[in-house]
Design a protein around this motif. Structure first.
Motif, PDB file in Angstrom:
ATOM      1  N   THR A 130     -38.929 -25.831   5.902  1.00  0.00           N
ATOM      2  CA  THR A 130     -37.580 -27.041   5.639  1.00  0.00           C
ATOM      3  C   THR A 130     -37.614 -28.697   4.884  1.00  0.00           C
ATOM      4  O   THR A 130     -38.862 -28.987   6.122  1.00  0.00           O
ATOM      5  N   GLY A 131     -36.639 -28.878   4.698  1.00  0.00           N
ATOM      6  CA  GLY A 131     -36.149 -30.220   4.068  1.00  0.00           C
ATOM      7  C   GLY A 131     -35.495 -31.303   5.543  1.00  0.00           C
ATOM      8  O   GLY A 131     -34.687 -30.561   5.955  1.00  0.00           O
ATOM      9  N   ALA A 132     -35.685 -32.547   5.875  1.00  0.00           N
ATOM     10  CA  ALA A 132     -34.643 -33.264   6.495  1.00  0.00           C
ATOM     11  C   ALA A 132     -33.283 -33.219   6.200  1.00  0.00           C
ATOM     12  O   ALA A 132     -32.727 -32.906   7.402  1.00  0.00           O
ATOM     13  N   GLU A 133     -33.257 -32.683   4.864  1.00  0.00           N
ATOM     14  CA  GLU A 133     -32.188 -32.612   4.636  1.00  0.00           C
ATOM     15  C   GLU A 133     -31.335 -31.099   5.112  1.00  0.00           C
ATOM     16  O   GLU A 133     -30.742 -31.350   5.802  1.00  0.00           O
ATOM     17  N   ASP A 134     -32.051 -30.191   5.139  1.00  0.00           N
ATOM     18  CA  ASP A 134     -31.681 -29.219   5.055  1.00  0.00           C
ATOM     19  C   ASP A 134     -31.636 -29.296   6.648  1.00  0.00           C
ATOM     20  O   ASP A 134     -30.589 -28.635   7.039  1.00  0.00           O
ATOM     21  N   ARG A 135     -32.510 -29.662   8.196  1.00  0.00           N
ATOM     22  CA  ARG A 135     -31.674 -29.810   8.937  1.00  0.00           C
ATOM     23  C   ARG A 135     -30.848 -30.451   9.863  1.00  0.00           C
ATOM     24  O   ARG A 135     -30.098 -30.133  10.456  1.00  0.00           O
ATOM     25  N   ARG A 136     -30.136 -31.528   8.892  1.00  0.00           N
ATOM     26  CA  ARG A 136     -28.723 -32.236   9.258  1.00  0.00           C
ATOM     27  C   ARG A 136     -28.537 -31.355   8.603  1.00  0.00           C
ATOM     28  O   ARG A 136     -27.282 -32.003   9.310  1.00  0.00           O
ATOM     29  N   ALA A 137     -28.076 -30.920   7.427  1.00  0.00           N
ATOM     30  CA  ALA A 137     -26.877 -30.291   6.902  1.00  0.00           C
ATOM     31  C   ALA A 137     -26.292 -28.788   8.015  1.00  0.00           C
ATOM     32  O   ALA A 137     -25.727 -28.439   9.054  1.00  0.00           O
ATOM     33  N   ALA A 138     -28.212 -28.047   8.974  1.00  0.00           N
ATOM     34  CA  ALA A 138     -28.084 -27.052   9.922  1.00  0.00           C
ATOM     35  C   ALA A 138     -27.328 -27.713  11.166  1.00  0.00           C
ATOM     36  O   ALA A 138     -26.068 -27.408  11.491  1.00  0.00           O
ATOM     37  N   GLY A 139     -27.508 -29.024  11.177  1.00  0.00           N
ATOM     38  CA  GLY A 139     -27.083 -29.409  12.458  1.00  0.00           C
ATOM     39  C   GLY A 139     -25.889 -29.916  12.744  1.00  0.00           C
ATOM     40  O   GLY A 139     -24.604 -30.248  13.538  1.00  0.00           O
ATOM     41  N   THR A 140     -25.208 -29.439  11.447  1.00  0.00           N
ATOM     42  CA  THR A 140     -23.510 -29.739  11.478  1.00  0.00           C
ATOM     43  C   THR A 140     -22.562 -27.977  11.655  1.00  0.00           C
ATOM     44  O   THR A 140     -21.661 -28.613  11.803  1.00  0.00           O
ATOM     45  N   LEU A 141     -23.519 -27.377  11.650  1.00  0.00           N
ATOM     46  CA  LEU A 141     -22.586 -26.082  11.236  1.00  0.00           C
ATOM     47  C   LEU A 141     -21.814 -25.230  12.485  1.00  0.00           C
ATOM     48  O   LEU A 141     -20.827 -25.333  12.959  1.00  0.00           O
ATOM     49  N   TRP A 142     -22.442 -25.633  13.974  1.00  0.00           N
ATOM     50  CA  TRP A 142     -22.036 -25.661  14.904  1.00  0.00           C
ATOM     51  C   TRP A 142     -22.432 -27.020  16.917  1.00  0.00           C
ATOM     52  O   TRP A 142     -23.558 -27.444  15.738  1.00  0.00           O
ATOM     53  N   PRO A 143     -22.110 -27.272  17.045  1.00  0.00           N
ATOM     54  CA  PRO A 143     -22.709 -28.331  18.088  1.00  0.00           C
ATOM     55  C   PRO A 143     -23.450 -27.984  19.123  1.00  0.00           C
ATOM     56  O   PRO A 143     -23.475 -26.686  19.213  1.00  0.00           O
ATOM     57  N   ASP A 144     -24.867 -29.112  18.954  1.00  0.00           N
ATOM     58  CA  ASP A 144     -25.865 -29.037  19.931  1.00  0.00           C
ATOM     59  C   ASP A 144     -24.922 -28.763  21.231  1.00  0.00           C
ATOM     60  O   ASP A 144     -25.521 -30.086  21.833  1.00  0.00           O
TER      61      ASP A 144
END
Length: 319
Positions: A130-144
Protein backbone atom coordinates in the motif's frame (compact mmCIF):
# COMPACT_ATOMS: atom_id res chain seq x y z
CA UNK A 1 17.63 -6.46 -15.51
CA UNK A 2 13.99 -6.76 -16.49
CA UNK A 3 11.54 -9.38 -15.23
CA UNK A 4 8.19 -10.11 -16.84
CA UNK A 5 5.64 -11.29 -14.27
CA UNK A 6 2.47 -12.72 -15.87
CA UNK A 7 -0.16 -13.42 -13.26
CA UNK A 8 -3.85 -14.16 -12.94
CA UNK A 9 -6.95 -12.54 -14.31
CA UNK A 10 -8.91 -13.00 -11.08
CA UNK A 11 -8.20 -11.03 -7.93
CA UNK A 12 -7.76 -13.96 -5.54
CA UNK A 13 -5.27 -15.86 -7.71
CA UNK A 14 -3.31 -12.66 -8.32
CA UNK A 15 -3.05 -12.00 -4.58
CA UNK A 16 -1.77 -15.52 -4.00
CA UNK A 17 1.04 -14.80 -6.48
CA UNK A 18 2.26 -11.58 -4.83
CA UNK A 19 4.75 -13.42 -2.62
CA UNK A 20 6.62 -14.62 -5.71
CA UNK A 21 7.15 -11.07 -6.94
CA UNK A 22 8.32 -10.02 -3.48
CA UNK A 23 10.74 -12.96 -3.39
CA UNK A 24 12.12 -12.09 -6.83
CA UNK A 25 12.66 -8.54 -5.64
CA UNK A 26 14.51 -9.84 -2.58
CA UNK A 27 16.74 -11.98 -4.77
CA UNK A 28 17.27 -9.28 -7.41
CA UNK A 29 16.79 -5.88 -5.71
CA UNK A 30 17.83 -3.90 -8.82
CA UNK A 31 15.50 -5.69 -11.24
CA UNK A 32 12.62 -3.81 -12.87
CA UNK A 33 9.25 -5.54 -13.07
CA UNK A 34 6.56 -5.53 -15.73
CA UNK A 35 3.34 -7.10 -14.42
CA UNK A 36 0.67 -8.54 -16.72
CA UNK A 37 -2.70 -9.22 -15.07
CA UNK A 38 -6.45 -8.91 -15.48
CA UNK A 39 -8.38 -5.67 -14.84
CA UNK A 40 -9.71 -6.79 -11.44
CA UNK A 41 -6.22 -7.46 -10.12
CA UNK A 42 -4.30 -4.42 -11.41
CA UNK A 43 -4.64 -2.38 -8.21
CA UNK A 44 -2.92 -5.07 -6.17
CA UNK A 45 0.38 -4.36 -7.93
CA UNK A 46 0.17 -0.55 -7.98
CA UNK A 47 2.78 -0.25 -5.21
CA UNK A 48 4.83 -3.34 -5.96
CA UNK A 49 8.62 -2.80 -5.62
CA UNK A 50 10.59 -1.59 -8.64
CA UNK A 51 7.47 -1.59 -10.79
CA UNK A 52 8.16 -0.42 -14.31
CA UNK A 53 4.78 -1.11 -15.87
CA UNK A 54 1.41 -2.78 -15.30
CA UNK A 55 -0.14 -4.21 -18.44
CA UNK A 56 -3.85 -4.92 -18.03
CA UNK A 57 -4.93 -7.73 -20.33
CA UNK A 58 -8.59 -7.99 -21.30
CA UNK A 59 -9.59 -11.34 -22.74
CA UNK A 60 -10.52 -11.36 -26.42
CA UNK A 61 -12.11 -14.04 -28.64
CA UNK A 62 -9.83 -16.72 -30.05
CA UNK A 63 -7.03 -15.78 -27.65
CA UNK A 64 -6.21 -12.57 -29.50
CA UNK A 65 -5.20 -10.97 -26.19
CA UNK A 66 -2.04 -13.11 -26.21
CA UNK A 67 -1.11 -11.95 -29.71
CA UNK A 68 -1.66 -8.32 -28.71
CA UNK A 69 0.47 -8.85 -25.60
CA UNK A 70 3.28 -10.50 -27.54
CA UNK A 71 3.50 -7.54 -29.90
CA UNK A 72 4.11 -5.23 -26.93
CA UNK A 73 6.71 -7.48 -25.31
CA UNK A 74 8.64 -8.94 -28.24
CA UNK A 75 11.18 -6.12 -28.60
CA UNK A 76 12.41 -6.35 -25.00
CA UNK A 77 15.10 -8.74 -23.84
CA UNK A 78 13.94 -10.20 -20.52
CA UNK A 79 16.18 -11.57 -17.79
CA UNK A 80 13.29 -13.76 -16.62
CA UNK A 81 9.79 -14.46 -17.86
CA UNK A 82 7.59 -15.90 -15.09
CA UNK A 83 4.33 -17.10 -16.63
CA UNK A 84 1.81 -18.07 -13.97
CA UNK A 85 -0.98 -18.37 -16.53
CA UNK A 86 0.60 -21.36 -18.26
CA UNK A 87 0.27 -19.63 -21.62
CA UNK A 88 3.70 -20.56 -22.97
CA UNK A 89 4.21 -17.02 -24.29
CA UNK A 90 7.70 -16.98 -22.78
CA UNK A 91 8.84 -19.45 -25.44
CA UNK A 92 8.29 -16.74 -28.05
CA UNK A 93 10.03 -13.91 -26.23
CA UNK A 94 13.70 -13.00 -25.92
CA UNK A 95 14.49 -14.27 -22.43
CA UNK A 96 17.51 -15.54 -20.53
CA UNK A 97 15.31 -17.71 -18.27
CA UNK A 98 11.70 -18.87 -18.44
CA UNK A 99 9.50 -20.37 -15.75
CA UNK A 100 5.91 -21.49 -16.42
CA UNK A 101 3.18 -22.70 -14.08
CA UNK A 102 1.57 -25.87 -15.38
CA UNK A 103 -1.00 -26.51 -12.64
CA UNK A 104 -0.94 -28.78 -9.62
CA UNK A 105 -2.87 -31.52 -7.87
CA UNK A 106 -6.10 -30.48 -6.06
CA UNK A 107 -4.74 -31.34 -2.61
CA UNK A 108 -1.89 -28.82 -2.91
CA UNK A 109 -2.46 -25.24 -1.85
CA UNK A 110 -2.08 -22.74 -4.66
CA UNK A 111 0.61 -20.80 -2.77
CA UNK A 112 2.77 -23.93 -2.57
CA UNK A 113 2.12 -24.80 -6.20
CA UNK A 114 3.11 -21.31 -7.34
CA UNK A 115 6.22 -21.32 -5.15
CA UNK A 116 7.30 -24.59 -6.75
CA UNK A 117 7.61 -22.78 -10.07
CA UNK A 118 10.65 -20.97 -8.63
CA UNK A 119 11.69 -24.09 -6.69
CA UNK A 120 11.49 -22.24 -3.40
CA UNK A 121 12.21 -24.23 -0.25
CA UNK A 122 9.82 -22.04 1.76
CA UNK A 123 6.47 -21.00 0.24
CA UNK A 124 6.27 -17.34 -0.73
CA UNK A 125 3.63 -15.80 1.51
CA UNK A 126 1.21 -13.41 -0.23
CA UNK A 127 1.78 -9.77 0.59
CA UNK A 128 -0.11 -6.48 0.34
CA UNK A 129 1.65 -3.33 -0.85
CA UNK A 130 0.00 0.00 0.00
CA UNK A 131 1.04 3.60 -0.52
CA UNK A 132 1.06 6.48 1.93
CA UNK A 133 -1.96 8.10 0.26
CA UNK A 134 -3.91 4.86 0.50
CA UNK A 135 -3.16 4.58 4.21
CA UNK A 136 -4.15 8.19 4.80
CA UNK A 137 -7.45 7.67 2.96
CA UNK A 138 -8.13 4.47 4.90
CA UNK A 139 -7.42 6.31 8.15
CA UNK A 140 -10.35 8.66 7.53
CA UNK A 141 -12.96 5.92 7.11
CA UNK A 142 -13.56 5.40 10.82
CA UNK A 143 -12.04 6.91 13.96
CA UNK A 144 -9.08 5.23 15.59
CA UNK A 145 -10.77 5.07 18.99
CA UNK A 146 -9.41 1.76 20.23
CA UNK A 147 -12.54 -0.23 19.47
CA UNK A 148 -12.07 -3.57 17.72
CA UNK A 149 -13.19 -3.77 14.09
CA UNK A 150 -14.89 -6.85 12.66
CA UNK A 151 -14.68 -7.00 8.86
CA UNK A 152 -17.17 -9.08 6.87
CA UNK A 153 -17.01 -10.21 3.25
CA UNK A 154 -20.53 -11.51 2.46
CA UNK A 155 -20.11 -11.44 -1.34
CA UNK A 156 -18.41 -13.73 -3.87
CA UNK A 157 -18.11 -14.11 -7.64
CA UNK A 158 -20.72 -16.89 -7.63
CA UNK A 159 -23.91 -17.32 -5.62
CA UNK A 160 -23.03 -20.94 -4.87
CA UNK A 161 -20.15 -19.80 -2.64
CA UNK A 162 -22.18 -17.24 -0.71
CA UNK A 163 -23.24 -17.94 2.87
CA UNK A 164 -26.66 -16.33 3.49
CA UNK A 165 -26.39 -12.68 4.47
CA UNK A 166 -28.70 -13.00 7.46
CA UNK A 167 -26.31 -15.59 8.91
CA UNK A 168 -23.40 -13.18 8.52
CA UNK A 169 -25.42 -10.62 10.47
CA UNK A 170 -26.33 -13.09 13.21
CA UNK A 171 -22.71 -14.20 13.54
CA UNK A 172 -21.50 -10.60 13.76
CA UNK A 173 -24.08 -9.80 16.45
CA UNK A 174 -22.96 -12.77 18.53
CA UNK A 175 -19.25 -12.00 18.21
CA UNK A 176 -19.71 -8.30 19.04
CA UNK A 177 -22.17 -8.78 21.94
CA UNK A 178 -21.01 -7.82 25.46
CA UNK A 179 -19.88 -11.40 26.11
CA UNK A 180 -18.43 -11.97 22.64
CA UNK A 181 -14.81 -12.04 21.53
CA UNK A 182 -15.12 -8.52 20.03
CA UNK A 183 -17.47 -6.69 22.41
CA UNK A 184 -19.07 -3.55 20.94
CA UNK A 185 -16.86 -3.81 17.87
CA UNK A 186 -17.38 -1.65 14.84
CA UNK A 187 -18.57 -3.79 11.90
CA UNK A 188 -17.25 -3.03 8.40
CA UNK A 189 -18.76 -4.63 5.29
CA UNK A 190 -16.42 -5.00 2.33
CA UNK A 191 -17.29 -5.83 -1.27
CA UNK A 192 -16.43 -4.92 -4.82
CA UNK A 193 -18.13 -2.66 -7.38
CA UNK A 194 -21.52 -4.00 -8.42
CA UNK A 195 -21.85 -6.22 -5.34
CA UNK A 196 -24.10 -3.88 -3.38
CA UNK A 197 -27.19 -6.08 -3.82
CA UNK A 198 -25.24 -9.17 -2.73
CA UNK A 199 -24.37 -7.52 0.59
CA UNK A 200 -27.83 -6.09 1.27
CA UNK A 201 -29.12 -8.99 3.39
CA UNK A 202 -26.11 -8.85 5.72
CA UNK A 203 -26.37 -5.09 6.10
CA UNK A 204 -30.09 -5.26 6.83
CA UNK A 205 -29.50 -7.32 9.96
CA UNK A 206 -26.76 -5.17 11.48
CA UNK A 207 -27.02 -2.15 13.80
CA UNK A 208 -26.67 1.06 11.79
CA UNK A 209 -24.97 2.96 14.59
CA UNK A 210 -21.81 0.79 14.45
CA UNK A 211 -21.86 -0.65 10.94
CA UNK A 212 -19.98 0.86 8.01
CA UNK A 213 -20.96 -0.07 4.46
CA UNK A 214 -17.91 0.07 2.17
CA UNK A 215 -19.22 -2.20 -0.58
CA UNK A 216 -18.13 -0.84 -3.95
CA UNK A 217 -16.95 2.44 -2.42
CA UNK A 218 -13.15 2.05 -2.37
CA UNK A 219 -10.33 1.67 -4.83
CA UNK A 220 -8.54 -1.62 -4.34
CA UNK A 221 -5.43 -0.03 -2.85
CA UNK A 222 -7.44 1.95 -0.28
CA UNK A 223 -9.49 -1.16 0.47
CA UNK A 224 -6.27 -3.06 1.17
CA UNK A 225 -5.11 -0.33 3.56
CA UNK A 226 -8.50 -0.39 5.28
CA UNK A 227 -8.22 -4.15 5.74
CA UNK A 228 -4.97 -3.62 7.63
CA UNK A 229 -6.88 -1.51 10.19
CA UNK A 230 -9.31 -4.32 11.03
CA UNK A 231 -9.11 -6.75 13.94
CA UNK A 232 -10.72 -9.82 12.35
CA UNK A 233 -12.11 -10.79 8.94
CA UNK A 234 -14.79 -13.37 8.15
CA UNK A 235 -15.84 -13.93 4.56
CA UNK A 236 -16.75 -16.26 1.74
CA UNK A 237 -14.13 -17.80 -0.53
CA UNK A 238 -13.28 -14.72 -2.59
CA UNK A 239 -10.50 -12.37 -3.58
CA UNK A 240 -11.24 -10.17 -0.57
CA UNK A 241 -10.71 -13.13 1.74
CA UNK A 242 -7.20 -13.57 0.28
CA UNK A 243 -6.62 -9.83 0.56
CA UNK A 244 -7.50 -9.93 4.25
CA UNK A 245 -5.18 -12.87 4.88
CA UNK A 246 -2.33 -11.19 3.00
CA UNK A 247 -2.92 -8.06 5.10
CA UNK A 248 -1.94 -10.08 8.16
CA UNK A 249 -5.19 -9.88 10.11
CA UNK A 250 -6.91 -12.99 11.53
CA UNK A 251 -8.99 -14.35 8.65
CA UNK A 252 -11.69 -17.01 8.66
CA UNK A 253 -12.74 -18.29 5.23
CA UNK A 254 -16.12 -19.94 4.67
CA UNK A 255 -16.12 -22.80 2.17
CA UNK A 256 -18.59 -25.03 0.37
CA UNK A 257 -18.34 -25.65 -3.40
CA UNK A 258 -14.59 -24.97 -3.50
CA UNK A 259 -11.59 -26.70 -1.97
CA UNK A 260 -10.15 -25.08 1.13
CA UNK A 261 -7.08 -27.34 0.72
CA UNK A 262 -6.32 -25.42 -2.48
CA UNK A 263 -7.78 -21.98 -1.88
CA UNK A 264 -8.04 -21.54 1.86
CA UNK A 265 -6.70 -18.26 3.30
CA UNK A 266 -2.92 -18.50 3.65
CA UNK A 267 -1.02 -17.48 6.76
CA UNK A 268 -0.42 -18.24 10.42
CA UNK A 269 -3.48 -16.25 11.51
CA UNK A 270 -5.96 -17.92 9.19
CA UNK A 271 -8.44 -20.77 9.26
CA UNK A 272 -11.14 -22.30 7.08
CA UNK A 273 -14.56 -23.65 8.00
CA UNK A 274 -16.74 -25.50 5.55
CA UNK A 275 -20.25 -26.81 5.18
CA UNK A 276 -21.23 -30.20 6.57
CA UNK A 277 -20.80 -31.51 3.01
CA UNK A 278 -17.35 -31.75 1.48
CA UNK A 279 -16.54 -30.45 -1.98
CA UNK A 280 -17.16 -33.74 -3.78
CA UNK A 281 -20.44 -34.35 -1.94
CA UNK A 282 -21.73 -30.97 -3.06
CA UNK A 283 -20.86 -31.69 -6.68
CA UNK A 284 -22.64 -35.05 -6.48
CA UNK A 285 -25.89 -33.60 -5.18
CA UNK A 286 -28.92 -34.16 -7.46
CA UNK A 287 -29.52 -31.12 -9.62
CA UNK A 288 -26.14 -29.53 -9.02
CA UNK A 289 -25.52 -26.92 -11.73
CA UNK A 290 -22.62 -24.49 -11.56
CA UNK A 291 -24.54 -22.13 -13.83
CA UNK A 292 -27.17 -21.48 -11.14
CA UNK A 293 -26.72 -18.96 -8.34
CA UNK A 294 -28.32 -21.01 -5.56
CA UNK A 295 -26.19 -21.10 -2.41
CA UNK A 296 -24.42 -24.35 -1.56
CA UNK A 297 -23.51 -23.02 1.88
CA UNK A 298 -26.75 -23.75 3.73
CA UNK A 299 -25.41 -26.63 5.84
CA UNK A 300 -22.91 -24.29 7.50
CA UNK A 301 -24.65 -23.19 10.69
CA UNK A 302 -24.06 -19.97 12.60
CA UNK A 303 -23.12 -22.04 15.65
CA UNK A 304 -20.38 -23.85 13.71
CA UNK A 305 -19.02 -20.60 12.25
CA UNK A 306 -19.07 -18.98 15.70
CA UNK A 307 -17.05 -21.80 17.23
CA UNK A 308 -14.49 -21.55 14.42
CA UNK A 309 -14.21 -17.77 14.82
CA UNK A 310 -13.76 -18.01 18.57
CA UNK A 311 -11.14 -20.74 18.21
CA UNK A 312 -9.13 -18.71 15.68
CA UNK A 313 -9.38 -15.57 17.81
CA UNK A 314 -8.11 -17.38 20.93
CA UNK A 315 -5.29 -18.94 18.90
CA UNK A 316 -4.20 -15.53 17.57
CA UNK A 317 -4.41 -13.94 21.00
CA UNK A 318 -2.37 -16.72 22.62
CA UNK A 319 0.25 -16.55 19.87
Amino acid sequence: MRILFITANRLGDAILSTGLLEELHRQRPKARFTVVCGPAAAGIFAHAPNLERIMVMDKKPWGRHWWDLWKQLATTRWSLVLDLRGSGIGQFLLAHRRRTFHGSRPSMHKVIALSNVLRLKVPAHPIVWTGAEDRRAAGTLWPDDGRPVLALGPTANWGGKMWPGDRFAELALRLTAPGGILPNARIVIFGGPGEEALAAAALAGLPQDRTLDLVGKLDLTVLAAAMQRCSFYIGNDSGLMHLAAASGIPTLGLFGPSREQTYGPWGEKTASIRTDLDYDEILRQPGYDYRRQDSHMLTLSVDKAQRAAEHLWRYCRDD
